[in-house]
Design a protein around this motif. Structure first.
Motif, mmCIF file in Angstrom:
data_model
loop_
_atom_site.group_PDB
_atom_site.id
_atom_site.type_symbol
_atom_site.label_atom_id
_atom_site.label_comp_id
_atom_site.label_asym_id
_atom_site.label_seq_id
_atom_site.Cartn_x
_atom_site.Cartn_y
_atom_site.Cartn_z
ATOM 1 N N GLY A 123 0.874 -1.193 0.000
ATOM 2 C CA GLY A 123 0.000 0.000 0.000
ATOM 3 C C GLY A 123 0.896 1.223 0.000
ATOM 4 O O GLY A 123 1.957 1.221 -0.619
ATOM 5 N N PHE A 162 -0.095 4.507 -0.811
ATOM 6 C CA PHE A 162 -0.429 5.526 -1.806
ATOM 7 C C PHE A 162 -0.945 6.788 -1.113
ATOM 8 O O PHE A 162 -1.929 6.758 -0.373
ATOM 9 C CB PHE A 162 -1.441 4.946 -2.803
ATOM 10 C CG PHE A 162 -1.088 3.526 -3.174
ATOM 11 C CD1 PHE A 162 0.117 3.261 -3.831
ATOM 12 C CD2 PHE A 162 -1.892 2.460 -2.808
ATOM 13 C CE1 PHE A 162 0.489 1.960 -4.126
ATOM 14 C CE2 PHE A 162 -1.528 1.151 -3.093
ATOM 15 C CZ PHE A 162 -0.333 0.898 -3.759
ATOM 16 N N PRO A 181 -4.099 -0.904 -0.051
ATOM 17 C CA PRO A 181 -4.265 0.505 0.327
ATOM 18 C C PRO A 181 -5.086 0.665 1.595
ATOM 19 O O PRO A 181 -6.077 -0.049 1.812
ATOM 20 C CB PRO A 181 -5.034 1.092 -0.862
ATOM 21 C CG PRO A 181 -5.759 -0.074 -1.459
ATOM 22 C CD PRO A 181 -5.015 -1.321 -1.110
ATOM 23 N N ARG A 212 -4.881 4.253 3.715
ATOM 24 C CA ARG A 212 -5.121 5.694 3.707
ATOM 25 C C ARG A 212 -5.852 6.154 2.438
ATOM 26 O O ARG A 212 -6.737 7.000 2.501
ATOM 27 C CB ARG A 212 -3.764 6.396 3.781
ATOM 28 C CG ARG A 212 -3.839 7.880 3.989
ATOM 29 C CD ARG A 212 -2.461 8.512 3.823
ATOM 30 N NE ARG A 212 -1.389 7.789 4.399
ATOM 31 C CZ ARG A 212 -0.827 8.058 5.598
ATOM 32 N NH1 ARG A 212 -1.268 9.066 6.313
ATOM 33 N NH2 ARG A 212 0.164 7.333 6.060
HETATM 34 N N1 LLP Z 1 0.708 -2.738 3.839
HETATM 35 C C1 LLP Z 1 1.671 -2.735 4.782
HETATM 36 C C2 LLP Z 1 2.585 -3.876 4.866
HETATM 37 C C3 LLP Z 1 1.801 -1.645 5.673
HETATM 38 O O1 LLP Z 1 2.753 -1.634 6.585
HETATM 39 C C4 LLP Z 1 0.904 -0.551 5.548
HETATM 40 C C5 LLP Z 1 0.986 0.600 6.456
HETATM 41 C C6 LLP Z 1 -0.100 -0.607 4.542
HETATM 42 C C7 LLP Z 1 -0.151 -1.711 3.712
HETATM 43 C C8 LLP Z 1 -1.098 0.492 4.351
HETATM 44 O O2 LLP Z 1 -0.475 1.681 4.072
HETATM 45 P P1 LLP Z 1 -1.330 2.925 3.546
HETATM 46 O O3 LLP Z 1 -1.908 2.535 2.223
HETATM 47 O O4 LLP Z 1 -2.391 3.197 4.531
HETATM 48 O O5 LLP Z 1 -0.343 4.020 3.458
HETATM 49 N N2 LLP Z 1 0.317 5.775 11.203
HETATM 50 C C9 LLP Z 1 0.916 6.310 10.010
HETATM 51 C C10 LLP Z 1 0.858 5.329 8.865
HETATM 52 C C11 LLP Z 1 1.491 3.987 9.178
HETATM 53 C C12 LLP Z 1 1.430 3.025 8.023
HETATM 54 C C13 LLP Z 1 1.896 1.668 8.441
HETATM 55 N N3 LLP Z 1 1.820 0.676 7.409
HETATM 56 C C14 LLP Z 1 0.244 7.638 9.663
HETATM 57 O O6 LLP Z 1 -0.641 8.082 10.384
HETATM 58 O O7 LLP Z 1 0.617 8.285 8.677
#
Ligand code: LLP
Length: 440
Positions: A249, A251, A285, A287
């Motif tokens: 993810g 993005f 994804p 966020r």
């Molecule tokens: N896959 C894995 C292996 C991850 O570690 C993460 C997020 C995602 C998917 C999803 O990422 P996204 O698409 O949501 O960016 N607390 C922080 C964000 C931490 C993200 C951790 N891993 C913030 O508030 O910005």
């Protein structure tokens, strides 16, 4: 900038449910999922919503209804996904520190695969799979999800490869460099794929990478993709029958005036590259689906002036939304008026202020140096882009109670989580209160 698009009467919502209040636009959440899915066109793909961004059951459920899978990082998240209606064959389980019982339960539940983050974890999974599958009371359940025709008594795994690429995001949420604790370098990953391929208990079905979160440029992701593709090709030519190419993810969305990540452009590149390999693309994804589709409705408690600063004190604090304090993250705050239902007066004089909570730390703030109209006690503000990593990172710091959550769909509002009560917050401690074993 107005991100939260759900049509609602904020004054009415504040009156009915109180503040601070998390609001989610459930229709836009579904729309955003559909946009991502549509970017894959007819290509084989599975969008696994990353529950860590927001694991409210109703939110998972609206995504489950339109075909979403789930990316989970604890067995409790797997249980949430199942409860909310995501089929087990669409659930993947990642995370750098899985406990033995979590591995065991995930195998028993028959999820799609576990993302392996270290050599010791691979060996633990192998051992637990051996114990499970050789046990006379073995549950047959674990085999049901294997739609690939492979041997049934095996743990399906994918290895998270760390491509050593800088995601150019906040250091706390950057994960794709060798200095980070995540994944395995390419050489070690290759060795472990060969090992897993020979093991009677492991079935390496996927390859995975995720280099960070809130990524706005596609170049670091594409650089990683190329590295992982080379590895995937060499594994396929060694007869390791990978089926899933999991691009993670991360993005990024717009919180202020950033251009959001070009998801459609990026996915079209991915699809072009993996088309020839007959792999199913997976993305995770979080966020991007919920971030801009959530907001916090909060009330002004009052204002305070020092010789050189003006503070607006609100009923939302770092325990409700940690991102500004932890990452110095920007969240747009809009003035909604007196909360009596009238339109906010946009001609009011603007003044620079810090918008802060009631917590006993100077790090407790929601926004700094923002221009806001002169506020009165009771006025309403909206903290935008709080759908991701808002409630899911909330705590009870200062014995504050977690807010309620409301979903909005087709102009109607629904409570999707009660506001926490004081009684609930002390329940697990109360029965020890009169235990005089430790009394002095
Ligand atoms: N896959 C894995 C292996 C991850 O570690 C993460 C997020 C995602 C998917 C999803 O990422 P996204 O698409 O949501 O960016 N607390 C922080 C964000 C931490 C993200 C951790 N891993 C913030 O508030 O910005």
């Amino acid at each position: 900038m107005k991100y939260f698009q759900a049509s609602c009467d904020y004054a009415e919502l504040a009156k009915i449910y109180g503040t601070p209040l998390y609001l989610y636009d459930l229709d836009s959440i579904q729309e955003q999922y559909k946009n991502i899915k549509a970017s894959f066109g007819g290509f084989k793909s599975l969008v696994c919503y990353a529950l860590k961004a927001n694991s409210n059951l109703s939110i998972i459920n609206v995504l489950a209804k339109i075909g979403s899978g789930a990316d989970c990082v604890s067995f409790n998240e797997v249980k949430r996904a199942l409860l909310a209606g995501i089929p087990r064959y669409k659930i993947i389980f990642s995370g750098v520190g899985k406990e033995d019982y979590e591995i065991r339960e995930a195998l028993k539940a028959g999820i799609l695969f576990l993302n392996v983050e270290s050599e010791m974890e691979l060996l633990r999974i192998e051992q637990i799979a051996r114990e499970l599958f050789e046990s006379p009371t073995q549950t047959r359940e674990s085999n049901i999800a294997d739609c690939s025709g492979n041997s049934l008594a095996q743990a399906r795994i994918s290895i998270r490869v760390n491509p050593d690429v800088d995601a150019k995001t906040h250091p706390y949420i950057s994960t794709g460099l060798h200095e980070n604790k995540f994944g395995l370098d390419i050489q070690t990953a290759k060795r472990l794929y060969l090992y897993a391929h020979k093991s009677p208990y492991l079935n390496p079905v996927g390859i995975h990478y995720h280099i960070g979160s809130q990524i706005l440029e596609s170049s670091p992701l594409l650089e990683s993709t190329h590295k992982i593709l080379d590895l995937a090709k060499s594994l396929l030519s060694a007869n390791i029958e990978l089926k899933f190419f999991d691009i993670g993810g991360g993005f990024g969305i717009s919180y202020n005036d950033e251009t959001p990540f070009d998801m459609a452009g990026y996915i079209s590149q991915i699809v072009r590259h993996i088309d020839a390999l007959d792999l199913t693309a997976i993305c995770e994804p979080g966020r991007f689906i919920v971030g801009n589709n959530g907001a916090i409705l909060t009330r002004v408690l009052g204002e305070k002036r020092t010789s050189n600063k003006k503070f607006i004190i609100i009923d939302c604090a770092m325990n409700d939304l940690l991102r500004p304090s932890l990452y110095r993250a920007y969240h747009h705050v809009s003035y909604l008026g007196s909360g009596q239902g009238e339109q906010p007066d946009t001609n009011k004089t603007l003044e620079k202020c810090d918008i802060v909570g009631a917590i006993c730390e100077s790090g407790d703030y929601i926004a700094k140096d923002r221009e806001l109209p002169i506020c009165q006690k009771g006025d309403l503000l909206l903290i935008e882009s709080s759908g991701a990593y808002g409630y899911s990172m909330a705590s009870n710091y200062n014995s504050r109670l977690k807010p309620a959550e409301v979903g909005i769909s087709k102009d109607k509002h629904f409570l999707i989580r009660d506001r926490e009560t004081f009684d609930e917050s002390v329940q697990s401690e109360l029965r020890y209160l009169n235990n005089n074993k430790f009394s002095v």
